[in-house]
Design an enzyme around this catalytic site. Structure first.
Site, PDB file in Angstrom:
ATOM      1  N   ARG A  45       0.857  -1.204   0.000  1.00  0.00           N
ATOM      2  CA  ARG A  45       0.000   0.000   0.000  1.00  0.00           C
ATOM      3  C   ARG A  45       0.882   1.240   0.000  1.00  0.00           C
ATOM      4  O   ARG A  45       0.616   2.208  -0.693  1.00  0.00           O
ATOM      5  CB  ARG A  45      -0.955   0.004   1.199  1.00  0.00           C
ATOM      6  CG  ARG A  45      -1.638   1.350   1.401  1.00  0.00           C
ATOM      7  CD  ARG A  45      -2.897   1.330   2.268  1.00  0.00           C
ATOM      8  NE  ARG A  45      -2.848   0.401   3.367  1.00  0.00           N
ATOM      9  CZ  ARG A  45      -2.159   0.590   4.512  1.00  0.00           C
ATOM     10  NH1 ARG A  45      -1.457   1.698   4.686  1.00  0.00           N
ATOM     11  NH2 ARG A  45      -2.179  -0.318   5.458  1.00  0.00           N
ATOM     12  N   TYR A  97     -17.307  17.706 -13.492  1.00  0.00           N
ATOM     13  CA  TYR A  97     -17.740  16.324 -13.695  1.00  0.00           C
ATOM     14  C   TYR A  97     -18.774  15.951 -12.612  1.00  0.00           C
ATOM     15  O   TYR A  97     -18.603  16.306 -11.445  1.00  0.00           O
ATOM     16  CB  TYR A  97     -16.502  15.419 -13.614  1.00  0.00           C
ATOM     17  CG  TYR A  97     -16.820  13.949 -13.675  1.00  0.00           C
ATOM     18  CD1 TYR A  97     -17.244  13.367 -14.862  1.00  0.00           C
ATOM     19  CD2 TYR A  97     -16.715  13.156 -12.540  1.00  0.00           C
ATOM     20  CE1 TYR A  97     -17.543  12.024 -14.915  1.00  0.00           C
ATOM     21  CE2 TYR A  97     -17.011  11.806 -12.587  1.00  0.00           C
ATOM     22  CZ  TYR A  97     -17.430  11.248 -13.777  1.00  0.00           C
ATOM     23  OH  TYR A  97     -17.734   9.916 -13.826  1.00  0.00           O
ATOM     24  N   ASP A 169      -8.314  19.268 -13.100  1.00  0.00           N
ATOM     25  CA  ASP A 169      -8.686  17.960 -13.642  1.00  0.00           C
ATOM     26  C   ASP A 169      -8.387  18.024 -15.141  1.00  0.00           C
ATOM     27  O   ASP A 169      -9.088  18.703 -15.895  1.00  0.00           O
ATOM     28  CB  ASP A 169     -10.176  17.688 -13.371  1.00  0.00           C
ATOM     29  CG  ASP A 169     -10.638  16.333 -13.904  1.00  0.00           C
ATOM     30  OD1 ASP A 169      -9.993  15.796 -14.832  1.00  0.00           O
ATOM     31  OD2 ASP A 169     -11.663  15.818 -13.414  1.00  0.00           O
ATOM     32  N   LYS A 194      -9.995   7.124 -18.776  1.00  0.00           N
ATOM     33  CA  LYS A 194     -10.343   7.692 -20.080  1.00  0.00           C
ATOM     34  C   LYS A 194      -9.144   7.597 -21.030  1.00  0.00           C
ATOM     35  O   LYS A 194      -8.702   6.513 -21.337  1.00  0.00           O
ATOM     36  CB  LYS A 194     -10.845   9.124 -19.887  1.00  0.00           C
ATOM     37  CG  LYS A 194     -11.826   9.291 -18.707  1.00  0.00           C
ATOM     38  CD  LYS A 194     -13.152   8.583 -18.906  1.00  0.00           C
ATOM     39  CE  LYS A 194     -13.995   8.471 -17.641  1.00  0.00           C
ATOM     40  NZ  LYS A 194     -14.255   9.705 -16.931  1.00  0.00           N
TER      41      LYS A 194
HETATM   42  C1  LIG Z   1     -14.673  10.055 -15.575  1.00  0.00           C
HETATM   43  C2  LIG Z   1     -14.199  11.331 -14.994  1.00  0.00           C
HETATM   44  C3  LIG Z   1     -13.881  11.428 -13.625  1.00  0.00           C
HETATM   45  C4  LIG Z   1     -14.053  10.270 -12.670  1.00  0.00           C
HETATM   46  O1  LIG Z   1     -13.161   9.244 -12.949  1.00  0.00           O
HETATM   47  P1  LIG Z   1     -13.482   7.655 -12.674  1.00  0.00           P
HETATM   48  O2  LIG Z   1     -12.271   6.992 -13.198  1.00  0.00           O
HETATM   49  O3  LIG Z   1     -14.743   7.335 -13.402  1.00  0.00           O
HETATM   50  O4  LIG Z   1     -13.642   7.510 -11.185  1.00  0.00           O
HETATM   51  C5  LIG Z   1     -13.402  12.639 -13.170  1.00  0.00           C
HETATM   52  N1  LIG Z   1     -13.267  13.710 -13.982  1.00  0.00           N
HETATM   53  C6  LIG Z   1     -13.584  13.665 -15.280  1.00  0.00           C
HETATM   54  C7  LIG Z   1     -13.419  14.881 -16.144  1.00  0.00           C
HETATM   55  C8  LIG Z   1     -14.060  12.474 -15.836  1.00  0.00           C
HETATM   56  O5  LIG Z   1     -14.394  12.432 -17.142  1.00  0.00           O
END
Ligand SMILES: *Cc1c(COP(=O)(O)O)cnc(C)c1O
Length: 376
Positions: A45, A97, A169, A194
């Protein structure tokens, strides 16, 4: 090294003991110590060689001081939020998001962390929202699904003047096109589910910080809260990142062609694509990014027509998520943004007829043909 080379040779790209050019997957949960307190790794961890290879790679790609990998994008975001405490105030982009919106309004509120949702594309509004207890500005650029642009350098300037952290982000832009730390951000994060993963086969999140002090705090949170990324998923992500540059270049070309096709289509009311010089924030985006990405949205006029288009496409898969090799299509009003009341959605521009596309790397002519027949 330039970005394309870093994706192959950045981080810890080979195994020092065997010379293996693909980093081994280390499943060990604990490690033999040479003497009490004398070790490189102690417990997985706290640190794991495969995860560390990924964390070093993403740190190199974002130009930060240290990287961290988590079990999802939301785990990465909640780890960052654990840097704050009861009584702190955080400013968030008003169209963040959905999962981040839920975390802020339903979970952080339980810990007395005060949140303001602000249109961060307007620096004046951000300045006005700062209070004595404000600790951070949290933004996305471009946003989802209307691709709104926030000036990252301007936000960094406001953050520095007021001793705040700027958190970005960077999921939509990817480190191939945009590097917020180089623009002045203190923390950058991604849903690696993504574009970084890129093949719809791994759920993960990453964080990169810009100072030793933040690195120590972030590692303390990662180890204490514990939502680390496992070794198999870390390896999948390293593998995905090797082709990030190729995918983003192909996606860029395909998206431009699709945006132009939709823009000139008589049945399409409006197209949202940051690569159009008429897009609000186009100049700002061009000043902070090297590409426009693979996301676009278009308004077909009504929810009824939108659902017909979604039912008729064959290559665009009807699904949530984005950023993969396959093209995806969705209806924000009924899917990702269904929890927002209709009146509020319409004000934001997320109408019932708004269709969102995440463009993949298929042959663009097939994608254009598919959209043409579906809209017809
Ligand atoms: C999908 C997404 C998240 C969340 O991520 P997960 O991997 O689904 O937990 C956060 N920010 C953006 C812009 C996203 O597209």
């Amino acid at each position: 090294m330039r970005k394309k080379t870093l994706m192959i040779h950045g981080g810890i790209s080979r195994d020092k003991t065997t010379g293996a050019v693909s980093i081994p997957v280390s499943h060990a949960s604990t490690f033999k110590q040479d003497g009490v307190g004398n070790f490189k790794y102690e417990y997985a961890r706290t640190g794991n060689p495969t995860r560390e290879a990924l964390e070093t790679l993403i740190c190199d790609l974002e130009g930060g001081v240290r990287g961290f990998a988590f079990s999802s994008g939301m785990a990465a975001i909640s780890a960052v939020m654990h840097l704050f405490k009861s009584g702190d105030h955080i400013i968030l982009t008003d169209d963040v998001y959905g999962g981040t919106f839920r975390l802020a309004t339903k979970i952080l509120s339980r810990y007395n962390i005060d949140i303001s949702f602000v249109d961060t594309s307007d620096a004046q509004k951000v300045n006005e929202a700062i209070k004595l207890n404000t600790k951070a500005i949290y933004i996305e650029s471009p946003t989802n699904p209307l691709l709104k642009i926030t000036d990252i350098r301007k936000m960094a300037q406001i953050a520095n003047e007021n001793h705040l952290q700027l958190i970005v982000d960077n999921t939509f832009a990817t480190p191939y096109w945009q590097n917020p730390i180089e623009l002045g951000a203190h923390i950058v994060l991604h849903s690696a589910t993504k574009y970084l993963g890129g093949h719809s086969d791994v759920v993960a999140g990453v964080v990169v910080v810009s100072s030793e002090e933040l690195a120590n705090e972030m590692h303390f949170v990662q180890n204490s809260v514990g939502a680390i990324l496992g070794p198999d998923d870390s390896w999948l992500l390293i593998r995905g990142i090797k082709t990030l540059a190729l995918r983003m270049e192909e996606i860029e070309t395909n998206t431009k062609a699709i945006a132009n096709f939709l823009q000139s289509h008589p049945k399409v009311k409006k197209v949202y694509y940051p690569g159009f010089s008429t897009h609000t924030g186009y100049d700002t985006h061009k000043n902070q990014s090297r590409g426009f990405g693979g996301m676009l949205s278009f308004d077909i006029g009504s929810g009824h027509l939108a659902e017909q288009v979604l039912a008729k496409t064959k290559l665009f898969t009807l699904a949530e998520s984005l950023g993969a090799v396959e093209s995806l299509i969705s209806l924000p009003a009924k899917m990702t943004h269904a929890s927002i009341p209709k009146e509020h959605r319409e004000v934001l521009g997320i109408t019932d007829g708004l269709i969102r596309i995440s463009v993949g790397i298929e042959d663009v002519q097939d994608l254009l043909d598919d959209l043409a027949q579906a809209i017809e």
